[in-house]
Design a protein around this motif. Sequence first.
Motif, PDB file in Angstrom:
ATOM      1  N   GLN A  31      -2.540 -10.318  16.371  1.00 27.17           N
ATOM      2  CA  GLN A  31      -4.005 -10.324  16.382  1.00 27.17           C
ATOM      3  C   GLN A  31      -4.549 -11.344  15.384  1.00 27.17           C
ATOM      4  OE1 GLN A  31      -5.697  -6.544  15.425  1.00 27.17           O
ATOM      5  NE2 GLN A  31      -7.819  -7.186  15.928  1.00 27.17           N
ATOM      6  N   GLN A  32      -3.939 -11.413  14.209  1.00 27.71           N
ATOM      7  CA  GLN A  32      -4.388 -12.364  13.196  1.00 27.71           C
ATOM      8  C   GLN A  32      -4.162 -13.805  13.660  1.00 27.71           C
ATOM      9  OE1 GLN A  32      -5.935 -11.453  10.358  1.00 27.71           O
ATOM     10  NE2 GLN A  32      -6.337 -13.641  10.018  1.00 27.71           N
ATOM     11  N   PHE A  33      -3.027 -14.014  14.333  1.00 28.44           N
ATOM     12  CA  PHE A  33      -2.727 -15.357  14.845  1.00 28.44           C
ATOM     13  C   PHE A  33      -3.742 -15.767  15.903  1.00 28.44           C
ATOM     14  CE2 PHE A  33      -0.512 -18.128  17.925  1.00 28.44           C
ATOM     15  CZ  PHE A  33      -0.204 -19.195  17.108  1.00 28.44           C
ATOM     16  N   ILE A  34      -4.049 -14.851  16.812  1.00 27.37           N
ATOM     17  CA  ILE A  34      -5.026 -15.154  17.868  1.00 27.37           C
ATOM     18  C   ILE A  34      -6.392 -15.414  17.247  1.00 27.37           C
ATOM     19  CG2 ILE A  34      -6.241 -14.173  19.847  1.00 27.37           C
ATOM     20  CD1 ILE A  34      -3.634 -12.673  20.524  1.00 27.37           C
ATOM     21  N   GLN A  35      -6.750 -14.645  16.212  1.00 29.23           N
ATOM     22  CA  GLN A  35      -8.039 -14.839  15.549  1.00 29.23           C
ATOM     23  C   GLN A  35      -8.103 -16.219  14.885  1.00 29.23           C
ATOM     24  OE1 GLN A  35     -10.575 -12.610  15.680  1.00 29.23           O
ATOM     25  NE2 GLN A  35     -11.851 -14.152  14.677  1.00 29.23           N
ATOM     26  N   LEU A  65      -6.374 -18.874  15.804  1.00 22.21           N
ATOM     27  CA  LEU A  65      -6.481 -19.874  16.871  1.00 22.21           C
ATOM     28  C   LEU A  65      -7.904 -19.956  17.396  1.00 22.21           C
ATOM     29  CD1 LEU A  65      -3.190 -19.345  18.954  1.00 22.21           C
ATOM     30  CD2 LEU A  65      -3.761 -21.268  17.465  1.00 22.21           C
ATOM     31  N   SER A  66      -8.534 -18.805  17.507  1.00 22.85           N
ATOM     32  CA  SER A  66      -9.915 -18.798  18.005  1.00 22.85           C
ATOM     33  C   SER A  66     -10.826 -19.521  17.028  1.00 22.85           C
ATOM     34  CB  SER A  66     -10.389 -17.349  18.199  1.00 22.85           C
ATOM     35  OG  SER A  66      -9.602 -16.708  19.171  1.00 22.85           O
ATOM     36  N   ASP A  67     -10.614 -19.304  15.744  1.00 18.96           N
ATOM     37  CA  ASP A  67     -11.448 -19.984  14.744  1.00 18.96           C
ATOM     38  C   ASP A  67     -11.215 -21.502  14.787  1.00 18.96           C
ATOM     39  OD1 ASP A  67     -12.422 -17.507  13.999  1.00 18.96           O
ATOM     40  OD2 ASP A  67     -11.018 -17.254  12.308  1.00 18.96           O
ATOM     41  N   ILE A  68      -9.921 -21.881  14.913  1.00 21.36           N
ATOM     42  CA  ILE A  68      -9.606 -23.322  14.966  1.00 21.36           C
ATOM     43  C   ILE A  68     -10.224 -23.956  16.210  1.00 21.36           C
ATOM     44  CG2 ILE A  68      -7.708 -24.972  15.243  1.00 21.36           C
ATOM     45  CD1 ILE A  68      -6.007 -23.003  13.546  1.00 21.36           C
ATOM     46  N   TRP A  69     -10.115 -23.260  17.321  1.00 20.87           N
ATOM     47  CA  TRP A  69     -10.683 -23.784  18.565  1.00 20.87           C
ATOM     48  C   TRP A  69     -12.193 -23.900  18.468  1.00 20.87           C
ATOM     49  CZ3 TRP A  69      -9.505 -26.493  22.524  1.00 20.87           C
ATOM     50  CH2 TRP A  69     -10.306 -26.479  23.654  1.00 20.87           C
ATOM     51  N   ALA A  70     -12.809 -22.957  17.828  1.00 19.82           N
ATOM     52  CA  ALA A  70     -14.257 -23.038  17.663  1.00 19.82           C
ATOM     53  C   ALA A  70     -14.632 -24.211  16.769  1.00 19.82           C
ATOM     54  CB  ALA A  70     -14.768 -21.722  17.060  1.00 19.82           C
ATOM     55  N   GLU A  71     -13.837 -24.472  15.746  1.00 24.65           N
ATOM     56  CA  GLU A  71     -14.116 -25.593  14.850  1.00 24.65           C
ATOM     57  C   GLU A  71     -13.940 -26.923  15.582  1.00 24.65           C
ATOM     58  OE1 GLU A  71     -15.377 -27.209  11.331  1.00 24.65           O
ATOM     59  OE2 GLU A  71     -15.238 -25.051  11.844  1.00 24.65           O
ATOM     60  N   VAL A  72     -12.895 -26.979  16.407  1.00 24.44           N
ATOM     61  CA  VAL A  72     -12.645 -28.205  17.176  1.00 24.44           C
ATOM     62  C   VAL A  72     -13.786 -28.454  18.146  1.00 24.44           C
ATOM     63  CG1 VAL A  72     -11.125 -29.269  18.892  1.00 24.44           C
ATOM     64  CG2 VAL A  72     -10.150 -28.098  16.911  1.00 24.44           C
ATOM     65  N   LYS A  73     -14.224 -27.453  18.825  1.00 26.60           N
ATOM     66  CA  LYS A  73     -15.321 -27.595  19.784  1.00 26.60           C
ATOM     67  C   LYS A  73     -16.584 -28.052  19.070  1.00 26.60           C
ATOM     68  CE  LYS A  73     -15.518 -26.394  23.583  1.00 26.60           C
ATOM     69  NZ  LYS A  73     -15.434 -27.203  24.824  1.00 26.60           N
ATOM     70  N   LYS A  74     -16.773 -27.551  17.882  1.00 21.32           N
ATOM     71  CA  LYS A  74     -17.962 -27.917  17.120  1.00 21.32           C
ATOM     72  C   LYS A  74     -17.928 -29.394  16.734  1.00 21.32           C
ATOM     73  CE  LYS A  74     -20.580 -26.440  13.087  1.00 21.32           C
ATOM     74  NZ  LYS A  74     -20.618 -25.514  11.930  1.00 21.32           N
ATOM     75  N   LYS A  75     -16.748 -29.890  16.297  1.00 22.12           N
ATOM     76  CA  LYS A  75     -16.618 -31.295  15.918  1.00 22.12           C
ATOM     77  C   LYS A  75     -16.789 -32.201  17.126  1.00 22.12           C
ATOM     78  CE  LYS A  75     -13.732 -30.642  11.833  1.00 22.12           C
ATOM     79  NZ  LYS A  75     -12.426 -30.929  11.196  1.00 22.12           N
TER      80      LYS A  75
END
Length: 311
Positions: free
Chosen positions: A288-292, A294-304
């Motif tokens: 669960q922590q790993f998926i969380q 990844l979700s945060d990283i993906w959100a940061e990438v989308k934002k950039k």
Amino acid sequence: MEEEDLAEYFRLQYGERLLRLLQKFPRIEDHSDSPSIRLLEKKKEAEIMHHAMQQKKETFQRRMETLNLRWEELGVKEAQLKAHIQKFEQFIQENDQKRIRALKKANKERELKKQCTHELAKAKQEMAALRLEHQRLSAKLQEYSIFNKYLEKVVENSEFEEIHEVIARYKTLVSMHQDLMQSAQEGQEKVERAKAQLARYKEEKDDEILQHNNELARLQMRFDRARSDVIIWESRWAHIQNTAAKKTLLLGTIKMATLNLFQIVSKQLKEASLVSLEDTHKQLDTIQQFIQDLSDIWAEVKKKEQQQVRV
């Protein structure tokens, strides 16, 4: 004090009379003016008045003495009258007591006479009743004389010598008969009591048998219901066992999948894992922590990327 009262009494009672008496005498001063003559006349008038007063006083004293004598006589008569009245009252009281005693005596004699009359009437009634009883007994004796003759003939033709021996024998037989009847009655009563006791015992035992049969039927019903319940619970237990086996298989599959995911995550993290292979909960937490992350990283990438597109 008595003389003053007496003078006052004379002054009140006889003053006017003396004045009227003096007025009857001729007035000398009208005929002569000599002082000596008038003085003599005044002295004479005074003597006349004194004489009249003395006579009145003596008359009054005689009257008082007479009144005192009469008062004393009245006192004596009053005492005599009181004594006479007392004697008369005592006489009346004695007469009343004698009259009361006479009335009581008369009432007592009347009651005694009434009681004697009642007792005499009762005695006459008893005498009449005794006469009737005597007549009845005489008639009975006359009626029972034939039995006496019969008993005499029995004595002549039997082993008995006197009539009273026959009567005694009869009384003995009657007594024996009564004893036998009483014994038979007592035996019959015992039999009846035994029958009643037996019937009561049978009734009690029948009730007990009925109660036991009812209890047996109730226990049979409970046994049948318990046996049907056993079948139901056995089927339920089989279902539970089957369900448990399926859930155990599913749980094993889930654990294997979780372990595979955990191993993949561990490879991606490139870190030495301290989680046990049997601790599925911690493995799920790591996943669960790993998926969380990844979700945060993906959100940061989308934002950039969006920021670059805007530039």
